[in-house]
Structure formats: structure tokens, C-alpha cells
Design an enzyme around this catalytic site. Sequence first.
Site, PDB file in Angstrom:
ATOM      1  N   HIS A  50      -3.902   5.786   1.425  1.00 27.02           N
ATOM      2  CA  HIS A  50      -3.379   4.424   1.603  1.00 27.02           C
ATOM      3  C   HIS A  50      -3.232   3.997   3.054  1.00 27.02           C
ATOM      4  CE1 HIS A  50      -2.161   3.641  -2.614  1.00 27.02           C
ATOM      5  NE2 HIS A  50      -1.998   4.962  -2.650  1.00 27.02           N
ATOM      6  N   LYS A 108       6.970  -9.063   4.481  1.00 31.30           N
ATOM      7  CA  LYS A 108       6.458  -7.706   4.292  1.00 31.30           C
ATOM      8  C   LYS A 108       7.287  -6.812   5.183  1.00 31.30           C
ATOM      9  CE  LYS A 108       2.368  -9.436   5.767  1.00 31.30           C
ATOM     10  NZ  LYS A 108       1.302  -9.089   4.854  1.00 31.30           N
ATOM     11  N   ARG A 109       7.142  -5.471   5.058  1.00 31.68           N
ATOM     12  CA  ARG A 109       7.875  -4.590   5.955  1.00 31.68           C
ATOM     13  C   ARG A 109       7.605  -4.974   7.412  1.00 31.68           C
ATOM     14  NH1 ARG A 109      10.546  -0.086   3.523  1.00 31.68           N
ATOM     15  NH2 ARG A 109      11.001   0.446   5.678  1.00 31.68           N
ATOM     16  N   LYS A 125       1.681  -4.841  11.727  1.00 32.41           N
ATOM     17  CA  LYS A 125       1.614  -6.056  10.901  1.00 32.41           C
ATOM     18  C   LYS A 125       1.842  -7.313  11.746  1.00 32.41           C
ATOM     19  CE  LYS A 125       3.370  -3.621   6.767  1.00 32.41           C
ATOM     20  NZ  LYS A 125       2.355  -3.795   5.715  1.00 32.41           N
ATOM     21  N   THR A 156      -1.347  -6.333  -0.350  1.00 34.20           N
ATOM     22  CA  THR A 156      -1.416  -6.854  -1.716  1.00 34.20           C
ATOM     23  C   THR A 156      -0.668  -8.179  -1.831  1.00 34.20           C
ATOM     24  OG1 THR A 156       0.343  -5.255  -2.159  1.00 34.20           O
ATOM     25  CG2 THR A 156      -1.832  -4.762  -3.042  1.00 34.20           C
ATOM     26  N   LYS A 214      -1.066 -12.007  -3.927  1.00 33.89           N
ATOM     27  CA  LYS A 214       0.007 -12.707  -4.650  1.00 33.89           C
ATOM     28  C   LYS A 214       0.112 -14.157  -4.187  1.00 33.89           C
ATOM     29  CE  LYS A 214       2.263  -8.289  -4.945  1.00 33.89           C
ATOM     30  NZ  LYS A 214       3.142  -7.326  -4.261  1.00 33.89           N
TER      31      LYS A 214
HETATM   32  C1  GL9 Z   1       0.128   1.021   2.100  1.00 34.21           C
HETATM   33  C2  GL9 Z   1      -0.759   0.162   2.989  1.00 34.21           C
HETATM   34  O1  GL9 Z   1      -0.171   0.031   4.246  1.00 34.21           O
HETATM   35  C3  GL9 Z   1      -1.085  -1.203   2.375  1.00 34.21           C
HETATM   36  O2  GL9 Z   1      -2.056  -1.841   3.157  1.00 34.21           O
HETATM   37  C4  GL9 Z   1      -1.626  -1.030   0.956  1.00 34.21           C
HETATM   38  O3  GL9 Z   1      -1.846  -2.278   0.355  1.00 34.21           O
HETATM   39  C5  GL9 Z   1      -0.622  -0.226   0.131  1.00 34.21           C
HETATM   40  C6  GL9 Z   1      -1.132   0.040  -1.274  1.00 34.21           C
HETATM   41  O4  GL9 Z   1      -2.372   0.651  -1.255  1.00 34.21           O
HETATM   42  O5  GL9 Z   1      -0.378   1.047   0.755  1.00 34.21           O
HETATM   43  N1  GL9 Z   1       0.209   2.364   2.623  1.00 34.21           N
HETATM   44  C7  GL9 Z   1       1.482   2.704   2.920  1.00 34.21           C
HETATM   45  O6  GL9 Z   1       1.877   3.782   3.371  1.00 34.21           O
HETATM   46  N2  GL9 Z   1       2.285   1.664   2.638  1.00 34.21           N
HETATM   47  C8  GL9 Z   1       1.548   0.638   2.134  1.00 34.21           C
HETATM   48  O7  GL9 Z   1       2.011  -0.423   1.785  1.00 34.21           O
HETATM   49  N3  GL9 Z   1       3.609   1.680   2.844  1.00 34.21           N
HETATM   50  C9  GL9 Z   1       4.564   1.842   1.896  1.00 34.21           C
HETATM   51  O8  GL9 Z   1       4.771   0.998   1.045  1.00 34.21           O
HETATM   52  C10 GL9 Z   1       5.328   3.107   1.907  1.00 34.21           C
END
Ligand code: GL9
Length: 838
Positions: free
Chosen positions: A373, A566-567, A572, A677, A681
Site C-alpha cells: 500500500h 484526509k490524514r 499529501k 480513495t 468518493k
Molecule cells: C495507504 C495509501 O497511502 C493510500 O494511497 C491507499 O489508498 C490506501 C489503500 O490502499 O493505503 N497506505 C497506507 O499506509 N495508508 C493508506 O491510506 N495509511 C493508512 O491508512 C494506515
Amino acid sequence: VEASIPEPQREAWKRNQITSFTDKDGFEKEVVRHVETTLARSMFNCDEIAAYSATSLAFRDRLITHWNRTQQRQTYRDTKRVYYLSLEFLMGRALDNAMLNVGLKNVAQDGLAELGFRIEDVVKQEHDAALGNGGLGRLAACFLDSLATLNFPAWGYGLRYRYGIFKQEIIDGYQVEVPDYWLDFNPWEFPRHDVTVDIQFFGQVNKKTVGGKTISVWEAGEIVQAVAYDVPIPGYDTPTTNNLRLWSSKASGGEFDFQKFNSGDYESSVADQQRAETISAVLYPNDNLERGKELRLKQQYFWVAASLYDIVRRFKKSRRSWNEFPDQVAIQLNDTHPTLAIVELQRILVDIEGLEWDNAWEIVTSTFGYTNHTVLPEALEKWPVGLVQHLLPRHLQIIYDINLFFLQSVEKAFPDDRDMLRRVSIIEESQPKMVRMAFLAIVGSHKVNGVAELHSDLIKTTIFKDFVEIYGPDKFTNVTNGITPRRWLHQANPRLSELIASKCGGNDFLKDLTLLNQLEKHVEDKQFRKEWAEIKYANKVRLAKHIKDTTGVVVNPASLFDVQVKRIHEYKRQQLNIFGVIHRYLSLKAMTPDQRKKQLPRVSIFGGKAAPGYWMAKQIIHLINSVGAVVNKDEDIGDLLKVIFLEDYNVSKAEMICPASDISEHISTAGTEASGTSNMKFVLNGGLIIGTCDGANIEITREIGESNIFLFGNLSEDVEDLRHAHTYGSHTIDSDLDKVFNEIEKGTFGTPHDFSAMIAAVRQHGDYYLVSDDFHSYIETHQLVDEAYRNQDEWIAKCITSVSRMGFFTSDRCINEYAEEIWNVEPLAVDRHSIWGP
Ligand code: GL9
């Protein structure tokens, strides 16, 4: 199974089968019964919380009937099952989702109204189940919804944290973390005190000879008990109700160690108990960062070992040979967090079941798939060898053996390449030595996937390049992320969902999202556009009210709502956004009143949590709030610009925010956001987006068309050179950004020193995230947004066209791709008539 029960008994059970309610009267009866018995209350003291509880219990009873039958059906047919192992499941609220998936929300609405309640108020009583950090955890939740909706025999396995992600409060512009104790009353979980597993830690490994064969025996130093808690997962418009099993930790052997208790060592027996319960106590609040804490490794092994024990126990019931294990079981690793499952299964097969190493390894690798991810180096998990040795001595031996055999095969294929061996070794020869979990996951799985096309290409050419050479390209694949349209359209935006249904031949689009393409032929329909715009406006009014209630700031719903939720993370680039907002403020200030009158009013809305230990992310939150404090009360500016930070962004707030945006920001440095994601949405809810060429933004553009998205900034292939130039060439800052920095340094937004690190990151420390490089194109693109928004008719047309082309981004498509390309599983057909309905 049934044959083993005598006829009269079976008759008695059948005669007394539970029938679920199907209409308003039946529903009301159940609610009243639960209020008056389960909750021991009455008409006179039934508040909204009690109404929520009783409604949930009524639906829960219904789900349980389906859940039981689903389990029986899956056991009876004995087909291959999927197990989704995830340390995070960001579920949000359950009641609204359950009512909609079961198709009885209208019934509940009418029934609650007769009993004196508004359903929206009742639904809001529920506490979010926030067992995740962000995108990764929410993806797991969307996948569960799709697995059930598509009738796949599937289980989720996770941890039952006592504390989910913290609650965020903003005090004097700063983030303050408050613990999220959510288990007070949770009608959606079923404790299974009869389903327990003893999990061992520490201790040592001894060799023993049994029947001429030497085996390794792991003698435990400590045992902790895992207790199962089950959460029913209803599919949409299907009786399939799958199971999410969450493990909770407890001291083994009951409440206390009575030995210790009786010998007068009361305190230490309490301490033991608390230590055991600590394992599942709290979710680690980091997003895209791994900090290598011992308790985190304990959590991982505890959860993985309990889950595998459960999976193996279920497999053994069918009395098949071990070689059939991969035909019955597919296990998906959501990131590297559950990678120890690979080692644990090899241990079970070799040490406990007595299989030969090679045979066992063949079974293991055929069983697992691994999803990556992120490419951010700070997020890749590594554990110190010494820590693994101490906590899991036998597992470390097995990891060394896996690595030995792997490196031998690499050496054979690349005989003269010593450096290759060093690079791909599962053990990093650093000080201290580290176990590289991603490499272990690759070696132990038959498929590895990224989560968007760009991301899947990047992992093949960067972090996992050597493994592509070793295994060939076919082991690596892409499954672009998706979202469930049930929660993210039907539930979050009921009016838009209804309008869409009226043009797409009913609600079938919720199960086949490509049917949205029927909207496109109505784009020119004036009346349709008008209704569309009215719904967007109503959603903005709802958000404006929330903003007023929570921040006291009045915003005009006719303004352009610009959202980034978002976080909070430097990659970001919320800092790019707030610098852009300051630039806009300075431009407005420089205008004459006449010029100002021609400007488009805007509300810049931010939301998101910073990891508690992420200092820079907290500074960004502080800057946003400091800018808001100045801008929002500036009478020269009025409605032309408002800056809002929404406290405690979570799933249920996202359900309100996504439908209310005109434009949302997905502006990560190219090549850093694996997928994203929320971009999906927002578009699905009829908002446009401004974004970089990163993650799933690229595929969204491919689907909806370049003219319906605002792309800007440098491309991922140029990032490396730019960074190099910042460090080794002369680094000049964009002149407009420089003015923004000067204004901050003048003290316009409070003590300049508070923000000096954010400025230094760009000016002095190499601007790793390319804020300055992208600033000009960002500002220009926002001007294009303003211009486009002035033509409301065309804007709405863009929104409708975009929604009509979003079919690809349903998580149903993802699940079908995983099922076909990675899991090799099929849905279990359900006979709707025998078990669905009255
Ligand atoms: C994450 C990615 O940063 C995102 O871009 C991706 O959409 C999501 C789902 O595949 O995975 N990887 C990751 O470590 N996070 C993501 O959101 N962070 C957490 O939510 C812990």
C-alpha cells in the site's frame, strides 16, 4: 450434519424457527420488546440512545439469522474461502448500513416515527467503529461489504482494540488527542467466549527426537489467551451475511493466576492480567509510518497466530489432505502487518503437523497473497532481529531458513551477483540486523499487488525491482482500489442516489456500478441538471450548519466549497493548500472594493488527524487554524474567503462532507500516494477534483476524461531529478510562494516562529515534497477552477458526466479481480427464495 440429529428434535427446532420482521408493525414490536426487556426501560424513559439501541438490536437479530444460515451454507458446500487479514477495519457506523443493505430502512423510518423518533437522529447516536487510521483500514471495510454483496465465502480477521483511533480536539488552534473508548455498548459484536486460542510468546526452542525424526519444540515463556468477537457483515440485497472476527487478549487461565493469588502475590497476578489485556488495548495511530515498537510486534503475532489457528481448525474439519489446503484457503495480507502468518503456517505444518519443509513451503506460498500500500521508505516494516529472537525464537529460525533457501535459489540463477544477494536478503545486514517484512511477504506469497496502476508500476521499478528479475513479472500485478457505492453514495447521499436511480432504471446500479453510464444521455436535460444542483446545494447547507454548530463560523452555501480531508501528512501537502489559501487572501486584500465584488466566494475546508508524534503535521494544523482566525474575521474579505478546520474527521463525518464538496484536493507529490480513495468518493458524489498525476487520480482521469478534472504539477518521473537539483544545484523559490512566506514571517498569522520549520522545509531543507516546484501551476489551476465554476450549467454537466463514468471504481470490481487473479475463489450461489423474506 443434519442426519446426526434425531427426527423429533429436528422437528422441534424447525417448528420454532425465528421469523424476522418484514413490516412496520413487526419492527415496532421488536423495538418495544427490546426497550422493555433487553434494555429494561419503558415508553417514559426511552431517549434517543435507547431508541438507537433497540433499533440496532432488532436489526441485529435479523442479521444473526442470516449470518447463521450463511455459515451453515458455506460449511455445507465446503468450497474455498477467502480470509482477509487486516490490522485495521475502519467500519464507521453499522446501523444505517444494515438497514439499507437489508432493504428495510423505510420500514424502520416509519416505525420509529410512530414511536416518536426521527431516524436521522437515532442513527447519529451510534459511535463510529474507528479501528483504523485512514485509507488502508477503510479499504478493508469496503472490501468486506463487497465480499458479502457478491456472495463470496469470506472472513475478515482483525484485532478488537479497546481504543480505536483517538478523537481529535482543536484547542487554541492545536490538535489535542483524546482516547476513543468505544465499547461501552456495542450491539454489533458477539463475544464468543467459547472460541479461544492460547498464544505463546518468548521462551526457547528445544530439539527432540520423535520416531527417529528430529523436531523443534517451542517451549513458551508466556501464554496469552485470544477471545473471538464476531461482527456480522451484511451484503446489500442478498441474504449473505459474512463474519468479521476480531480477537481480544486476556490473561490465560481465567481471571487471575490463582496460584499467585493464593500465595499472596495478588498484585503481580493483577499485573499479569493487565499486561495480557494490553496487547489488544490500542490501535497504533500512525499513518504511513512504522515505529518498530515491541508491543506492536506482539499485536501482530497475537492476531496472526489466533487467526491461523482458527483457519486451520476449520480446514481440518473437512478431513482433507494438507496438499488441498490452498484449494480450500486463500489468505490475503493487507500490507506487511500480517506477514508473520507466512512463518506461522510454515511452523504449524513442519513442527506440529510433521510435513517436510519443501512440501509445507509449497502449500504456504500457494496460500498467501500480499498487497502493498505504499512506497514511502519510512512506512516499510522492519523488525530488529534481536527483538524477533526474544519474542518469537522459533519464528526467527524459520525466517533464517526461508531466507537461506531463497538466497540459494537466487545464487543459482544469478551466480556472479553478490550484491544482488545482499540487496534481496530478508535479513538486512545493518547495525542492528533487521528482518525486512516486505521481502518476506513477497517470498512467501504467490502474488503481490499494488493498489493503482502507477503505484504497481513503481513498486516493480523501484523497491521490488530485484524481485521482478528473480520471479519474473507475472508474480506482480495491479488491483486498482475501489469504494463501496452502498455506503459512499446510497447511504451518504440518499437524494442523489434516488435521482440517479430514477434515470438508471432503479437501484441495480448499486450492484453493477457501470450502469451509471445511463446518466450520460440525460446530461443535456435541464430539469435533471436543476434537480442535481438542488441536491448539491442542500448537502452544502447541511455541511454549513455543521460548520456553524462546531466552529461558530457562518459560511455561505452559495460559495465554492473547496475540501481537503484526509490524514495530515507532508506528502499529501496540506501545506501547499494553506499556502495557496494565503496567496488568495493576499490577492483579495490587494484589490479595490470594486475588483473584489467580481470575485467568487470560497470556503476552504480542511480536516484530518495528525499522528500524535508527527510534529510537522501538527504545525500544519496550527497554521490552518491561525490563517482561519485572521481571514474569517477580516471585514474586507467577508464571504469571499473562509478557512475552516473541521475537528475529528472520521468515517461518519466523511459521509456528510463528501456529498457537499464542489471541488476537493488530492494534491500529493507525484509518486507518493499509492492510490487514494477519497478522490473516488468525491467524484461519485458529484464533486470535481483538483489533483496531481498520482495514484488513482490518473485512472480517474482516464475514465472521466481530461476535461472533467483539474490536473497540475510535476510528473512522478521528474521528481527524482528535481530533488537532486534542490540539493546540489541552486534552489530558487517560486516568487509568489516567497511572498506568502514573507507574510507569515511578518506575523500576520501569529507568532512567526511557530511556522518557521514549515518554511525552512521548503527554503532550506531541499523541499523534498516539491511544494515550490508545483506552487505556480497549483495557483493557476485554481484560477481555472474559479472560471469554470462561474458557468454553473457547464459545471453541473461536468459533474454528471463524471459520475456516469465512475463505474470502474466500485470495490465490487476490485473483489472480482482479486477473486479471479489471486484467490481463485467463486461466489456461493444463494437460493433467495428459500431463506430470504418471511
Ligand atoms: C495507504 C495509501 O497511502 C493510500 O494511497 C491507499 O489508498 C490506501 C489503500 O490502499 O493505503 N497506505 C497506507 O499506509 N495508508 C493508506 O491510506 N495509511 C493508512 O491508512 C494506515
